[in-house]
Write a protein that holds these residues in place. Structure first.
Motif, PDB file in Angstrom:
ATOM      1  N   THR A 127       0.847  -1.191   0.000  1.00  0.00           N
ATOM      2  CA  THR A 127       0.000   0.000   0.000  1.00  0.00           C
ATOM      3  C   THR A 127       0.885   1.243   0.000  1.00  0.00           C
ATOM      4  N   PHE A 128       0.523   2.228  -0.821  1.00  0.00           N
ATOM      5  CA  PHE A 128       1.322   3.440  -0.989  1.00  0.00           C
ATOM      6  C   PHE A 128       0.541   4.669  -0.541  1.00  0.00           C
ATOM      7  N   SER A 129       1.154   5.457   0.337  1.00  0.00           N
ATOM      8  CA  SER A 129       0.632   6.775   0.691  1.00  0.00           C
ATOM      9  C   SER A 129       1.426   7.827  -0.072  1.00  0.00           C
ATOM     10  N   TRP A 130       0.926   9.076  -0.025  1.00  0.00           N
ATOM     11  CA  TRP A 130       1.593  10.146  -0.782  1.00  0.00           C
ATOM     12  C   TRP A 130       1.420  11.454  -0.035  1.00  0.00           C
ATOM     13  N   HIS A 131       2.530  12.003   0.439  1.00  0.00           N
ATOM     14  CA  HIS A 131       2.556  13.330   1.054  1.00  0.00           C
ATOM     15  C   HIS A 131       3.258  14.276   0.067  1.00  0.00           C
ATOM     16  N   PRO A 132       2.547  14.754  -0.948  1.00  0.00           N
ATOM     17  CA  PRO A 132       3.212  15.526  -2.001  1.00  0.00           C
ATOM     18  C   PRO A 132       3.559  16.946  -1.582  1.00  0.00           C
ATOM     19  N   HIS A 133       4.609  17.453  -2.196  1.00  0.00           N
ATOM     20  CA  HIS A 133       4.924  18.873  -2.090  1.00  0.00           C
ATOM     21  C   HIS A 133       3.959  19.657  -2.976  1.00  0.00           C
ATOM     22  N   SER A 134       3.725  20.879  -2.613  1.00  0.00           N
ATOM     23  CA  SER A 134       2.803  21.715  -3.385  1.00  0.00           C
ATOM     24  C   SER A 134       3.328  21.961  -4.789  1.00  0.00           C
ATOM     25  N   PRO A 135       2.480  21.808  -5.803  1.00  0.00           N
ATOM     26  CA  PRO A 135       2.894  22.131  -7.172  1.00  0.00           C
ATOM     27  C   PRO A 135       3.119  23.626  -7.381  1.00  0.00           C
ATOM     28  N   ILE A 136       2.721  24.442  -6.423  1.00  0.00           N
ATOM     29  CA  ILE A 136       2.860  25.894  -6.568  1.00  0.00           C
ATOM     30  C   ILE A 136       4.260  26.361  -6.183  1.00  0.00           C
ATOM     31  N   ASP A 137       4.698  25.962  -4.984  1.00  0.00           N
ATOM     32  CA  ASP A 137       5.976  26.482  -4.481  1.00  0.00           C
ATOM     33  C   ASP A 137       6.845  25.412  -3.819  1.00  0.00           C
ATOM     34  N   SER A 138       6.455  24.140  -3.972  1.00  0.00           N
ATOM     35  CA  SER A 138       7.231  22.998  -3.469  1.00  0.00           C
ATOM     36  C   SER A 138       7.321  22.939  -1.953  1.00  0.00           C
ATOM     37  N   ILE A 139       6.446  23.640  -1.232  1.00  0.00           N
ATOM     38  CA  ILE A 139       6.415  23.452   0.217  1.00  0.00           C
ATOM     39  C   ILE A 139       5.949  22.032   0.512  1.00  0.00           C
TER      40      ILE A 139
END
Length: 374
Positions: A127-139
């Motif tokens: 199982t994969f989770s995803w805590h992505p960085h913002s596509p706007i400013d990479s926060i």
């Protein structure tokens, strides 16, 4: 296999019965379509077939590192303590969307892929989770006051950048293949804990309608890439008291395959297991009504500071008669000796206690899960 369980032998039903058990009927308020996950997906079949026979036990990053070790072939803190591997392995994709070679917990994506394939070839579920960085400013994900979601939806200023992130996620999953070159099935659990205020896709930064649109777009985009082996989990945190509150962020029956709940808070306070059971019952009732699977998708007690937590707190939840009958799996968080751990290591005061829980006949580690498939 541990001695007190080694003689257990259970069998799956016929394939026809399995497919019948896995027919997906949509009855949610947001969609009239059925889930586009192929009903023959092995994860769906396996979890449906073993309902009532045992709850899979999972651990995040179990094969990658543990307390006092990193990247030792065949190693596992669960195996060190309980004598067997988890039946479910959790992995994190955060950082992949930026093109990084390692995830936000410093696990190389190439190694993650290798370990996930190993797990699949040995009978486990990934199982994969995803805590992505913002596509706007990479926060990073933990900016709960940052307004991001409305800007990355179709028509938003940063929608193209979000598509680029999804392209990287799709490429990773498309390359997840066994030694025979066949796609490895997996559970994807995006946009989790959206009812909390700590992530930029959470309750402080976007509306339920925006989150639903984001969730739907994400899954539809990935499915268009050909990821028929993807099973999708919906997992709010514990911030709900009614079915309506639980479904507030729900993207639709045609999108979701597993109804889950993340819950650390209730299981970290005295008597909180009663609240956890009540909320899991809500999840289970909804899952039954929608012909979906139910899971406790993420939990744990940091540093396992209560040496009887596994048997007395988590164990109380997993021993509940409804939970035993309907819950597919439970997963605890990772063991990073440099930061924190959620599963006891050998010599820890809770090691015997967790082994006692995992020895219970309704809790399945890998060998026992594989026995169910014979």
């Amino acid at each position: 296999m541990r001695e007190n369980k080694k003689n257990r032998r259970m069998v799956f039903g016929t394939l026809a019965l399995l497919v019948g058990a896995c027919s997906w009927v949509a009855c949610g308020p947001t969609s009239s379509a059925v889930s586009k996950t192929a009903p023959e997906n092995s994860i769906v079949l396996q979890l449906q077939a073993k309902k009532g026979k045992g709850i899979l036990f999972g651990h995040q990053d179990d094969l990658a590192y543990g307390v006092g070790w990193e990247y030792i072939d065949g190693e596992s803190d669960v195996k060190r303590v309980a004598g067997d591997y988890p039946a479910l392995f959790g992995w994190e994709l955060g950082g992949l969307e930026l093109g990084h070679e390692v995830n936000l917990d410093s696990v190389p994506f190439s190694k993650m892929k290798e370990l996930a394939v190993w797990g699949f070839e040995h009978g486990a579920i990934n199982t994969f989770s995803w805590h992505p960085h913002s596509p706007i400013d990479s926060i990073n994900a933990w900016h709960g006051d940052s307004v991001v979601v409305k800007h990355i939806l179709p028509g938003g200023t940063y929608h193209a950048q979000f598509d680029q992130q999804l392209d990287r996620i799709a490429a990773f999953f498309l390359d997840l293949k066994d030694k025979a070159g066949q796609p490895v099935p997996f559970i994807f659990r995006p946009w989790h804990e959206m009812d909390g205020g700590w992530f930029w896709w959470g309750s402080k930064a976007c509306s339920p309608a925006e989150l639903k649109a984001l969730f739907r777009y994400t899954i539809e985009y990935l499915r268009k890439k050909g990821l028929s082996q993807m099973v999708v989990a919906y997992s709010p945190d514990r911030n709900f008291d009614t079915p309506e509150e639980y479904l507030q962020w729900y993207p639709g029956d045609d999108i979701v395959d597993i109804l889950g709940m993340d819950n650390y808070y209730d299981l970290g306070r005295v008597g909180g297991e009663k609240e956890a059971i009540r909320k899991i019952h809500i999840v289970i009732d909804l899952a039954k009504g929608k012909n979906k699977l139910a899971a406790l998708t993420e939990t744990g007690l940091e540093l396992v500071s209560d040496s009887s937590w596994y048997s007395q707190t988590l164990g109380a939840v997993l021993k509940d008669s409804t939970v035993q009958k309907e819950l597919s799996y439970v997963m605890v968080w990772r063991n990073d000796s440099k930061k924190h751990f959620f599963f006891p290591y050998p010599g820890h005061p809770a090691a015997d206690d967790v082994k006692n829980l995992l020895d219970q006949p309704n809790i399945l580690l890998l060998d026992e899960f594989n026995q169910l498939k014979k």
